[in-house]
Design a protein around this motif. Structure first.
Motif, mmCIF file in Angstrom:
data_model
loop_
_atom_site.group_PDB
_atom_site.id
_atom_site.type_symbol
_atom_site.label_atom_id
_atom_site.label_comp_id
_atom_site.label_asym_id
_atom_site.label_seq_id
_atom_site.Cartn_x
_atom_site.Cartn_y
_atom_site.Cartn_z
ATOM 1 N N ARG A 1 4.408 7.294 -17.761
ATOM 2 C CA ARG A 1 5.060 7.682 -19.018
ATOM 3 C C ARG A 1 6.425 8.263 -18.656
ATOM 4 N NH1 ARG A 1 2.712 8.244 -23.549
ATOM 5 N NH2 ARG A 1 0.699 8.812 -22.636
ATOM 6 N N ARG A 2 7.467 7.649 -19.184
ATOM 7 C CA ARG A 2 8.813 8.121 -18.855
ATOM 8 C C ARG A 2 9.040 9.525 -19.394
ATOM 9 N NH1 ARG A 2 14.923 6.083 -20.211
ATOM 10 N NH2 ARG A 2 15.817 7.975 -19.357
ATOM 11 N N GLY A 3 9.589 10.368 -18.544
ATOM 12 C CA GLY A 3 9.951 11.721 -18.948
ATOM 13 C C GLY A 3 11.261 11.728 -19.718
ATOM 14 N N ASP A 4 11.726 12.900 -20.039
ATOM 15 C CA ASP A 4 12.952 13.044 -20.824
ATOM 16 C C ASP A 4 14.217 12.784 -20.017
ATOM 17 O OD1 ASP A 4 11.537 13.661 -23.116
ATOM 18 O OD2 ASP A 4 11.549 15.801 -22.673
ATOM 19 N N GLY A 5 14.108 12.899 -18.693
ATOM 20 C CA GLY A 5 15.296 12.805 -17.861
ATOM 21 C C GLY A 5 15.791 11.424 -17.592
ATOM 22 N N GLN B 1 6.686 12.626 -9.633
ATOM 23 C CA GLN B 1 6.736 14.080 -9.481
ATOM 24 C C GLN B 1 8.182 14.573 -9.389
ATOM 25 O OE1 GLN B 1 4.897 15.487 -5.902
ATOM 26 N NE2 GLN B 1 5.067 17.633 -6.478
ATOM 27 N N PHE B 2 8.983 13.940 -8.562
ATOM 28 C CA PHE B 2 10.347 14.397 -8.337
ATOM 29 C C PHE B 2 11.267 14.150 -9.533
ATOM 30 C CE2 PHE B 2 9.330 13.835 -3.675
ATOM 31 C CZ PHE B 2 9.221 15.202 -3.438
ATOM 32 N N LEU B 3 11.000 13.096 -10.298
ATOM 33 C CA LEU B 3 11.903 12.740 -11.389
ATOM 34 C C LEU B 3 11.367 13.101 -12.773
ATOM 35 C CD1 LEU B 3 13.303 9.390 -10.001
ATOM 36 C CD2 LEU B 3 14.363 11.648 -9.999
ATOM 37 N N GLY B 4 10.217 13.773 -12.827
ATOM 38 C CA GLY B 4 9.712 14.283 -14.096
ATOM 39 C C GLY B 4 9.036 13.267 -14.987
ATOM 40 N N HIS B 5 8.461 12.230 -14.392
ATOM 41 C CA HIS B 5 7.694 11.249 -15.157
ATOM 42 C C HIS B 5 6.207 11.537 -14.952
ATOM 43 C CE1 HIS B 5 11.472 9.200 -15.655
ATOM 44 N NE2 HIS B 5 11.598 9.029 -14.347
ATOM 45 N N PRO C 1 0.797 -1.226 0.000
ATOM 46 C CA PRO C 1 0.000 0.000 0.000
ATOM 47 C C PRO C 1 0.833 1.282 0.000
ATOM 48 C CG PRO C 1 -0.855 -1.551 1.610
ATOM 49 C CD PRO C 1 0.446 -2.115 1.112
ATOM 50 N N SER C 2 2.061 1.238 0.477
ATOM 51 C CA SER C 2 2.884 2.449 0.493
ATOM 52 C C SER C 2 3.235 2.921 -0.918
ATOM 53 C CB SER C 2 4.158 2.245 1.315
ATOM 54 O OG SER C 2 5.040 1.375 0.660
ATOM 55 N N THR C 3 3.070 2.055 -1.922
ATOM 56 C CA THR C 3 3.352 2.484 -3.291
ATOM 57 C C THR C 3 2.366 3.547 -3.754
ATOM 58 O OG1 THR C 3 2.065 0.643 -4.225
ATOM 59 C CG2 THR C 3 4.448 0.308 -3.979
ATOM 60 N N THR C 4 1.178 3.605 -3.151
ATOM 61 C CA THR C 4 0.207 4.627 -3.547
ATOM 62 C C THR C 4 0.692 6.023 -3.156
ATOM 63 O OG1 THR C 4 -1.086 4.406 -1.507
ATOM 64 C CG2 THR C 4 -1.738 3.036 -3.389
ATOM 65 N N ARG C 5 1.612 6.086 -2.234
ATOM 66 C CA ARG C 5 2.241 7.351 -1.843
ATOM 67 C C ARG C 5 3.578 7.516 -2.558
ATOM 68 N NH1 ARG C 5 3.834 6.125 3.324
ATOM 69 N NH2 ARG C 5 5.760 5.448 2.386
ATOM 70 N N ASP C 6 4.363 6.446 -2.584
ATOM 71 C CA ASP C 6 5.743 6.531 -3.069
ATOM 72 C C ASP C 6 5.862 6.692 -4.581
ATOM 73 O OD1 ASP C 6 6.492 6.192 -0.443
ATOM 74 O OD2 ASP C 6 6.950 4.058 -0.648
ATOM 75 N N ILE C 7 5.049 5.990 -5.344
ATOM 76 C CA ILE C 7 5.184 6.047 -6.806
ATOM 77 C C ILE C 7 4.751 7.403 -7.359
ATOM 78 C CG2 ILE C 7 4.320 5.065 -8.984
ATOM 79 C CD1 ILE C 7 4.787 2.293 -7.744
#
Length: 80
Positions: free
Chosen positions: A76-80, A55-59, A44-50
């Motif tokens: 969707r993978r971001g450009d980074g 957000q932090f890594l631009g995906h 269940p912690s993935t609902t917070r962590d993912i």
């Protein structure tokens, strides 16, 4: 969403924090920018962590749903 709707999948069922996000960090780098990665987890912690990971890594978190005792995310993978 069927298998033809995404480009790759990560099965993190049975794993607990921080393992699903650590595996996601490695797996997302194997996906081309703009492509979709489907993640299936039972922690269940993935609902917070993912969402925070995205957000932090631009995906982009395209979809998030709970199916019984599983949590399914499409990213969707971001450009980074």
């Amino acid at each position: 969403m069927t298998a033809s709707d995404y480009d790759a999948e990560l099965d993190a069922r049975g794993l607990f924090c921080p393992e699903p996000v650590m595996m996601l960090h490695n797996r997302i780098n194997e996906v081309e920018p703009g492509c979709l990665l489907r993640v299936v987890a039972t922690d269940p912690s993935t609902t917070r962590d993912i969402p925070r990971f995205c957000q932090f890594l631009g995906h982009e978190l395209v979809q998030e749903e709970e199916l019984g005792d599983e949590f399914v995310f499409v990213i969707r993978r971001g450009d980074g």
